[in-house]
Design a protein around this motif. Structure first.
Motif, PDB file in Angstrom:
ATOM      1  N   UNK A 174      12.533 -34.939 -47.564  1.00 23.50           N
ATOM      2  CA  UNK A 174      13.768 -34.463 -46.926  1.00 23.50           C
ATOM      3  C   UNK A 174      13.482 -33.950 -45.519  1.00 23.50           C
ATOM      4  N   UNK A 175      12.378 -33.268 -45.353  1.00 26.70           N
ATOM      5  CA  UNK A 175      12.000 -32.771 -44.024  1.00 26.70           C
ATOM      6  C   UNK A 175      11.850 -33.930 -43.040  1.00 26.70           C
ATOM      7  N   UNK A 176      11.106 -34.958 -43.435  1.00 25.84           N
ATOM      8  CA  UNK A 176      10.873 -36.091 -42.538  1.00 25.84           C
ATOM      9  C   UNK A 176      12.172 -36.852 -42.258  1.00 25.84           C
ATOM     10  N   UNK A 177      13.008 -37.022 -43.259  1.00 26.08           N
ATOM     11  CA  UNK A 177      14.274 -37.721 -43.056  1.00 26.08           C
ATOM     12  C   UNK A 177      15.171 -36.963 -42.079  1.00 26.08           C
ATOM     13  N   UNK A 178      15.371 -35.695 -42.324  1.00 25.53           N
ATOM     14  CA  UNK A 178      16.291 -34.915 -41.491  1.00 25.53           C
ATOM     15  C   UNK A 178      15.774 -34.738 -40.062  1.00 25.53           C
ATOM     16  N   UNK A 179      14.463 -34.750 -39.895  1.00 28.41           N
ATOM     17  CA  UNK A 179      13.918 -34.611 -38.549  1.00 28.41           C
ATOM     18  C   UNK A 179      14.259 -35.819 -37.679  1.00 28.41           C
ATOM     19  N   UNK A 180      14.669 -36.924 -38.315  1.00 33.59           N
ATOM     20  CA  UNK A 180      15.067 -38.135 -37.585  1.00 33.59           C
ATOM     21  C   UNK A 180      16.554 -38.451 -37.777  1.00 33.59           C
ATOM     22  N   UNK A 181      17.312 -37.446 -38.218  1.00 33.76           N
ATOM     23  CA  UNK A 181      18.764 -37.606 -38.427  1.00 33.76           C
ATOM     24  C   UNK A 181      19.083 -38.695 -39.448  1.00 33.76           C
ATOM     25  N   UNK A 182      18.191 -38.825 -40.427  1.00 32.42           N
ATOM     26  CA  UNK A 182      18.457 -39.656 -41.596  1.00 32.42           C
ATOM     27  C   UNK A 182      18.853 -38.700 -42.721  1.00 32.42           C
ATOM     28  N   UNK A 183      20.138 -38.615 -42.977  1.00 31.84           N
ATOM     29  CA  UNK A 183      20.651 -37.593 -43.881  1.00 31.84           C
ATOM     30  C   UNK A 183      20.610 -38.054 -45.341  1.00 31.84           C
ATOM     31  N   UNK A 184      19.921 -37.298 -46.228  1.00 32.61           N
ATOM     32  CA  UNK A 184      19.907 -37.650 -47.645  1.00 32.61           C
ATOM     33  C   UNK A 184      21.322 -37.630 -48.224  1.00 32.61           C
ATOM     34  N   UNK A 185      21.689 -38.718 -48.906  1.00 29.69           N
ATOM     35  CA  UNK A 185      23.034 -38.849 -49.464  1.00 29.69           C
ATOM     36  C   UNK A 185      23.051 -38.957 -50.988  1.00 29.69           C
ATOM     37  N   UNK A 186      22.039 -39.592 -51.561  1.00 30.01           N
ATOM     38  CA  UNK A 186      21.949 -39.748 -53.016  1.00 30.01           C
ATOM     39  C   UNK A 186      20.494 -39.551 -53.449  1.00 30.01           C
ATOM     40  N   UNK A 187      20.332 -38.857 -54.563  1.00 26.32           N
ATOM     41  CA  UNK A 187      19.010 -38.697 -55.173  1.00 26.32           C
ATOM     42  C   UNK A 187      19.155 -38.928 -56.674  1.00 26.32           C
ATOM     43  N   UNK A 188      18.216 -39.677 -57.216  1.00 24.85           N
ATOM     44  CA  UNK A 188      18.178 -39.893 -58.659  1.00 24.85           C
ATOM     45  C   UNK A 188      16.759 -39.655 -59.137  1.00 24.85           C
ATOM     46  N   UNK A 189      16.600 -38.765 -60.109  1.00 22.16           N
ATOM     47  CA  UNK A 189      15.280 -38.473 -60.653  1.00 22.16           C
ATOM     48  C   UNK A 189      14.936 -39.465 -61.768  1.00 22.16           C
ATOM     49  N   UNK A 190      13.658 -39.796 -61.857  1.00 19.95           N
ATOM     50  CA  UNK A 190      13.163 -40.732 -62.860  1.00 19.95           C
ATOM     51  C   UNK A 190      12.244 -39.967 -63.802  1.00 19.95           C
ATOM     52  N   UNK A 191      12.624 -39.918 -65.087  1.00 21.69           N
ATOM     53  CA  UNK A 191      11.895 -39.148 -66.084  1.00 21.69           C
ATOM     54  C   UNK A 191      11.485 -40.035 -67.255  1.00 21.69           C
ATOM     55  N   UNK A 192      10.415 -39.638 -67.925  1.00 19.71           N
ATOM     56  CA  UNK A 192       9.995 -40.361 -69.115  1.00 19.71           C
ATOM     57  C   UNK A 192      10.929 -40.112 -70.283  1.00 19.71           C
ATOM     58  N   UNK A 193      11.481 -38.899 -70.369  1.00 22.00           N
ATOM     59  CA  UNK A 193      12.430 -38.526 -71.413  1.00 22.00           C
ATOM     60  C   UNK A 193      13.136 -37.249 -70.953  1.00 22.00           C
ATOM     61  N   UNK A 194      14.234 -36.846 -71.629  1.00 22.68           N
ATOM     62  CA  UNK A 194      14.980 -35.662 -71.176  1.00 22.68           C
ATOM     63  C   UNK A 194      14.156 -34.383 -71.131  1.00 22.68           C
ATOM     64  N   UNK A 195      13.111 -34.278 -71.958  1.00 20.59           N
ATOM     65  CA  UNK A 195      12.306 -33.063 -71.983  1.00 20.59           C
ATOM     66  C   UNK A 195      11.088 -33.130 -71.058  1.00 20.59           C
ATOM     67  N   UNK A 196      10.978 -34.208 -70.289  1.00 26.63           N
ATOM     68  CA  UNK A 196       9.848 -34.372 -69.369  1.00 26.63           C
ATOM     69  C   UNK A 196      10.285 -34.109 -67.931  1.00 26.63           C
ATOM     70  N   UNK A 197       9.377 -33.585 -67.137  1.00 29.63           N
ATOM     71  CA  UNK A 197       9.661 -33.409 -65.709  1.00 29.63           C
ATOM     72  C   UNK A 197       9.730 -34.765 -65.018  1.00 29.63           C
ATOM     73  N   UNK A 198      10.500 -34.820 -63.946  1.00 26.44           N
ATOM     74  CA  UNK A 198      10.614 -36.067 -63.188  1.00 26.44           C
ATOM     75  C   UNK A 198       9.289 -36.390 -62.515  1.00 26.44           C
ATOM     76  N   UNK A 199       8.896 -37.658 -62.598  1.00 23.96           N
ATOM     77  CA  UNK A 199       7.690 -38.117 -61.906  1.00 23.96           C
ATOM     78  C   UNK A 199       8.033 -38.808 -60.596  1.00 23.96           C
TER      79      UNK A 199
END
Length: 223
Positions: A174-199
């Motif tokens: 996010x830091x690198x994107x915003x420093x070039x006026x590339x604004x984050x619009x969508x984020x989707x996390x990818x997880x192994x299962x609902x009880x696992x942290x996103x990798x």
């Protein structure tokens, strides 16, 4: 070892070499996450064997798709993959460093830029002794800064940048994107299962957009 995979869409085939970097779930997820319309020019950075532009040729109506790949061995595979799928008129691959992106595309000429970059910093984790694999996985010849900078150079105002990366690099991204006026619009996390942290994360940024971020439901896959 050379093998040919059935991509399971539009009768597409894909040649892989087990001695080089082979595409995984992250590339497939990125090709699903990215959007492109019928008139769009799409440029895929660090394209490897060309998996993302080839998949996007079936999943979108993009007019023209390009890939840029530094390693000649992977570039040669990408050329073969484009040929066996009859995509030469629609998909093109360039062998060069993404730092030289302006040698091939005019500033502001791309509607969409995609990238599945090396995830690991140059001094972290086990580094494969085989140079092609090390370059594909570690930030040896390019890094997050270089990827975002290349995307910024060729994206038109209002253009979209799509990337898959490690979830623990989100703050840096996010830091690198915003420093070039590339604004984050969508984020989707990818997880192994609902009880696992996103990798992994899938992220879309728009050049010159106002702040407004949508967190999409996570996707659960074995990664």
């Amino acid at each position: 070892m050379i093998r040919t995979e059935d991509l399971g869409i539009a009768n597409l085939k894909f040649i892989q070499d087990s001695d080089l970097f082979c595409f995984g779930t992250d590339s497939v997820l990125l090709s699903d996450f990215a959007r492109a319309s019928h008139s769009d020019v799409v440029v895929d950075l660090c394209t490897g064997g060309g998996i993302i532009p080839i998949l996007m040729s079936a999943k979108t109506k993009a007019k023209k798709l390009y890939g840029i790949e530094l390693q000649s061995c992977s570039y040669d595979l990408a050329v073969q993959n484009i040929a066996i799928n009859g995509l030469r008129e629609r998909v093109e691959v360039i062998c060069d460093d993404i730092a030289n992106v302006l040698s091939h595309f005019k500033s502001g000429s791309a509607d969409v830029v995609t990238c599945n970059p090396p995830y690991m910093s140059a001094d972290s984790g086990f580094k494969n002794p085989d140079e092609p694999l090390a370059i594909a996985r570690h930030e040896i010849r390019t890094n997050l800064v270089g990827v975002v900078d290349a995307a910024d150079k060729i994206l038109k105002y209002g253009g979209h940048f799509y990337m898959v990366h490690r979830a623990d690099r989100l703050c840096d991204i996010i830091w690198e994107l915003r420093s070039r006026k590339l604004e984050p619009k969508r984020i989707r996390f990818v997880q192994g299962s609902p009880d696992k942290s996103a990798k992994l994360i899938l992220i879309e940024a728009m050049k010159g957009a106002a702040p407004s971020l949508k967190l999409e439901p996570p996707v659960f896959v074995n990664i």
